[in-house]
Design a protein around this motif. Structure first.
Motif, PDB file in Angstrom:
ATOM      1  N   GLY B  22     -25.700 -19.718  52.830  1.00  0.00           N
ATOM      2  CA  GLY B  22     -26.807 -18.792  53.075  1.00  0.00           C
ATOM      3  C   GLY B  22     -26.458 -17.379  52.668  1.00  0.00           C
ATOM      4  N   VAL B  23     -25.255 -16.935  53.009  1.00  0.00           N
ATOM      5  CA  VAL B  23     -24.878 -15.558  52.692  1.00  0.00           C
ATOM      6  C   VAL B  23     -24.651 -15.407  51.190  1.00  0.00           C
ATOM      7  CG1 VAL B  23     -22.361 -15.384  52.886  1.00  0.00           C
ATOM      8  CG2 VAL B  23     -23.803 -13.616  53.878  1.00  0.00           C
ATOM      9  N   LEU B  24     -24.188 -16.471  50.534  1.00  0.00           N
ATOM     10  CA  LEU B  24     -24.039 -16.426  49.070  1.00  0.00           C
ATOM     11  C   LEU B  24     -25.416 -16.315  48.411  1.00  0.00           C
ATOM     12  CD1 LEU B  24     -21.251 -19.134  48.533  1.00  0.00           C
ATOM     13  CD2 LEU B  24     -21.022 -16.667  48.196  1.00  0.00           C
ATOM     14  N   LEU B  25     -26.380 -17.074  48.927  1.00  0.00           N
ATOM     15  CA  LEU B  25     -27.735 -17.003  48.378  1.00  0.00           C
ATOM     16  C   LEU B  25     -28.343 -15.625  48.635  1.00  0.00           C
ATOM     17  CD1 LEU B  25     -29.027 -20.556  49.396  1.00  0.00           C
ATOM     18  CD2 LEU B  25     -28.544 -19.741  47.084  1.00  0.00           C
ATOM     19  N   PHE B  26     -28.005 -15.039  49.799  1.00  0.00           N
ATOM     20  CA  PHE B  26     -28.466 -13.677  50.077  1.00  0.00           C
ATOM     21  C   PHE B  26     -27.899 -12.713  49.039  1.00  0.00           C
ATOM     22  CE2 PHE B  26     -27.513  -9.548  52.079  1.00  0.00           C
ATOM     23  CZ  PHE B  26     -28.805  -9.109  52.264  1.00  0.00           C
ATOM     24  N   GLY B  27     -26.620 -12.899  48.705  1.00  0.00           N
ATOM     25  CA  GLY B  27     -25.986 -12.063  47.675  1.00  0.00           C
ATOM     26  C   GLY B  27     -26.729 -12.172  46.352  1.00  0.00           C
ATOM     27  N   PHE B  28     -27.152 -13.401  46.009  1.00  0.00           N
ATOM     28  CA  PHE B  28     -27.916 -13.591  44.779  1.00  0.00           C
ATOM     29  C   PHE B  28     -29.245 -12.848  44.846  1.00  0.00           C
ATOM     30  CE2 PHE B  28     -31.418 -15.824  42.730  1.00  0.00           C
ATOM     31  CZ  PHE B  28     -31.056 -15.633  41.402  1.00  0.00           C
ATOM     32  N   VAL B  29     -29.907 -12.949  45.991  1.00  0.00           N
ATOM     33  CA  VAL B  29     -31.223 -12.313  46.146  1.00  0.00           C
ATOM     34  C   VAL B  29     -31.100 -10.791  45.995  1.00  0.00           C
ATOM     35  CG1 VAL B  29     -33.076 -11.866  47.798  1.00  0.00           C
ATOM     36  CG2 VAL B  29     -32.208 -14.173  47.524  1.00  0.00           C
ATOM     37  N   VAL B  30     -29.992 -10.234  46.496  1.00  0.00           N
ATOM     38  CA  VAL B  30     -29.759  -8.791  46.355  1.00  0.00           C
ATOM     39  C   VAL B  30     -29.592  -8.423  44.881  1.00  0.00           C
ATOM     40  CG1 VAL B  30     -28.154  -6.909  46.858  1.00  0.00           C
ATOM     41  CG2 VAL B  30     -28.750  -8.537  48.663  1.00  0.00           C
ATOM     42  N   ALA B  31     -28.723  -9.181  44.194  1.00  0.00           N
ATOM     43  CA  ALA B  31     -28.467  -8.903  42.775  1.00  0.00           C
ATOM     44  C   ALA B  31     -29.747  -9.069  41.952  1.00  0.00           C
ATOM     45  CB  ALA B  31     -27.374  -9.844  42.259  1.00  0.00           C
ATOM     46  N   HIS B  32     -30.533 -10.093  42.298  1.00  0.00           N
ATOM     47  CA  HIS B  32     -31.788 -10.396  41.621  1.00  0.00           C
ATOM     48  C   HIS B  32     -32.761  -9.210  41.727  1.00  0.00           C
ATOM     49  CE1 HIS B  32     -34.721 -13.118  39.942  1.00  0.00           C
ATOM     50  NE2 HIS B  32     -35.530 -13.062  40.981  1.00  0.00           N
ATOM     51  N   LEU B  33     -32.844  -8.658  42.951  1.00  0.00           N
ATOM     52  CA  LEU B  33     -33.752  -7.520  43.162  1.00  0.00           C
ATOM     53  C   LEU B  33     -33.259  -6.297  42.396  1.00  0.00           C
ATOM     54  CD1 LEU B  33     -36.090  -6.030  44.529  1.00  0.00           C
ATOM     55  CD2 LEU B  33     -34.603  -5.636  46.489  1.00  0.00           C
ATOM     56  N   LEU B  34     -31.930  -6.034  42.479  1.00  0.00           N
ATOM     57  CA  LEU B  34     -31.384  -4.851  41.797  1.00  0.00           C
ATOM     58  C   LEU B  34     -31.626  -4.948  40.300  1.00  0.00           C
ATOM     59  CD1 LEU B  34     -28.019  -4.268  43.712  1.00  0.00           C
ATOM     60  CD2 LEU B  34     -30.181  -3.016  43.944  1.00  0.00           C
ATOM     61  N   GLY B  35     -31.452  -6.142  39.722  1.00  0.00           N
ATOM     62  CA  GLY B  35     -31.709  -6.333  38.300  1.00  0.00           C
ATOM     63  C   GLY B  35     -33.171  -6.092  37.967  1.00  0.00           C
ATOM     64  N   ASN B  36     -34.048  -6.660  38.784  1.00  0.00           N
ATOM     65  CA  ASN B  36     -35.484  -6.575  38.503  1.00  0.00           C
ATOM     66  C   ASN B  36     -36.053  -5.174  38.680  1.00  0.00           C
ATOM     67  OD1 ASN B  36     -35.459  -9.232  37.920  1.00  0.00           O
ATOM     68  ND2 ASN B  36     -36.513  -9.906  39.778  1.00  0.00           N
TER      69      ASN B  36
END
Lengths: 265, 229
Positions: B22-36
């Motif tokens: 879950g926390v790894l997926l949260f990390g992805f969601v953060v990176a995804h938002l920063l990129g977008n």
């Protein structure tokens, strides 16, 4: 005061499969209830009336009626031990309900706690968990001097927070997943903070969790309903401690020794 | 490796798996938002970022593979635990009550399944280009990369698509809020001083992620980001 009781009636022990069909909710009107009666005394009055009418009285567990033994406990309007916090069913009084109230009374609901009759459930799953490791293996004999092993006050308090568990099972009944993790966590925490208990910490954590899983309890989803209904107000900190202890015990666990492998000769 | 499988099969092992994945997926969601968020900096910025990502080659596939494994592990463990939880209470209470469990905590299965459906749609939409309206799907920008800016702005100029994306963020907020709070407790952190901070931080982080994503989804309709010509 006057109350309408909706009580789960079940005459025979639940069989594992489809035990919703084993019983049903039955309504009883009860008049002249004193607000100073305890909840169990109110049920006693109902049972006297049922007995006089030649009906089967409602079976429920109880023993000390002082809030210390852990025998009593029914789910009242969806909340184990009823609406008062930190209170067992026997210490709950009718003044907590309004006159004319409709009160739903049900047994603990969990696959691991099959209903024996009416409101009585079989909680021997807890006994088997305790037998798996909630103890300290020491030789009995002459007692040691009480002060031979110093225990800091803060540690003793933490251990005692968990040791107040009376094993009533309200945590399981309240949990949306019928998980026993507050109970098992309390056993872990009870011994974890004391030097006598720390010796066997790894095997205790492993055995208790294995025994808990084998009984068919659910899994904690951190909703903390258990903490809200625990009559001894045991904090969910004990679940975090159990998680930590279990992971730690698994990390340090070594496979069984084979000759000439490893460093233990 | 059977010890690792035994750990996963245990109740607490399952919880730990949920927390870590879950926390790894949260990390992805953060990176995804920063990129977008580079969408706000114009077509060149977001397209250059997309090209940079694609140019990672093998590394990108390793990251995608890892993400897929983590995602599948999160879903598979959730299915196993939820089924066990259902079996643990075969007969429901005639009178159900909740004392202190939050709405977010009680809707994790619902929010998780909704997010699963949303992620599938999201991939079909932007990654595989199956549901793109119009002919801009996977259209090159002439410089060897995808014209991400055109894909995104055309999509979000369709009100139905923008609203679906924004609505999914409410579900994401609920899921992240309970997930982030539970993460610390499951891994054994429960402390009178730190737990209240963790719980507040979980709400703030979940709200920031959801608000950021929803802002981007609605930015075209709001006229903040112009549709590519």
């Amino acid at each position: 005061m006057k109350v309408t009781l909706h009580i789960w009636r079940q005459s025979k022990k639940s069989t594992k499969a489809d035990f919703a069909q084993d019983g049903k909710m039955v309504a009883y009107e009860l008049e002249h209830v004193s607000a100073d009666m305890s909840f169990l005394e109110m049920l006693d009055v109902l049972n006297e009336q049922l007995t006089k009418k030649g009906e089967d009285p409602v079976a429920f567990d109880h023993d000390c009626r002082e809030g210390v033994c852990g025998s009593c406990g029914v789910v009242i309007d969806g909340v184990p031990h009823g609406p008062e916090r930190g209170t067992t069913t026997c210490q709950l009084h009718m003044r907590s309900f309004r006159d004319g109230a409709s009160i739903y009374v049900e047994p603990w609901r969990a696959a691991a706690f099959p209903v024996l009759k009416d409101l009585v459930v079989d909680r021997s799953a807890f006994d088997r968990v305790v037998q798996s490791g909630a103890f300290v293996s020491v030789n009995t004999g002459a007692p040691q001097d009480a002060n031979a092993i110093p225990v800091p006050k803060a540690d003793a308090d933490r251990a005692f927070d968990a040791a107040t568990c009376i094993g009533c099972g309200a945590c399981v009944a309240a949990c949306k997943n019928a998980s026993a993790m507050l109970f098992v966590g309390a056993k872990v925490s009870h011994f974890l903070h004391l030097p006598q208990g720390r010796v066997e910490r790894e095997q205790r954590a492993r055995r208790l969790v294995a025994a808990m899983d084998a009984e068919g309890f659910g899994n904690c989803t951190n909703q903390y309903e258990c903490e809200a209904v625990c009559p001894k107000e045991i904090p969910v900190r004990v679940i975090a401690e159990m998680n930590r202890e279990f992971v730690r015990s698994k990390l340090v666990e070594e496979p069984p020794s084979t000759k000439r492998v490893g460093g233990d000769g | 490796m059977s010890w690792l499988f035994d750990f996963w099969r245990s109740s607490i092992g399952g919880k730990v798996t949920m927390a870590v994945t879950g926390v790894l997926l949260f990390g992805f969601v953060v990176a995804h938002l920063l990129g977008n968020l580079q969408l706000l900096a114009g077509p060149d910025a977001i397209n250059a970022y997309a090209k940079w990502l694609h140019d990672r080659g093998a590394l990108l596939w390793v990251a995608r593979g890892g993400l897929l494994v983590v995602f599948l592990l999160h879903v598979a463990t959730a299915v196993r635990l939820s089924r066990a939880n259902k079996q643990a209470r075969p007969v429901p209470y005639a009178s159900e009550a909740t004392v202190q469990a939050t709405f977010a905590s009680r809707s994790m299965v619902f929010s998780g399944l909704t997010l699963l459906v949303f992620v599938v749609y999201h991939l079909l939409h932007f990654t595989f280009g199956v549901t793109n309206p119009g002919d801009f799907a996977r259209k090159g920008n002439g410089a060897g990369g995808f014209d991400v800016h055109a894909m995104v702005t055309h999509s979000f100029s369709v009100p139905a698509i923008a609203v679906v994306y924004a609505a999914a963020q409410i579900v994401l907020f609920l899921h992240l809020r309970h997930g982030l709070r539970s993460f610390a407790q499951t891994l054994g952190l429960c402390h009178r001083r730190y737990t209240p901070i963790v719980e507040r931080l979980a709400t703030v982080l979940a709200a920031l992620i959801a608000a950021g994503n929803a802002f981007l989804a609605l930015s075209v309709l709001a006229g903040i980001v112009k549709v590519a010509q």
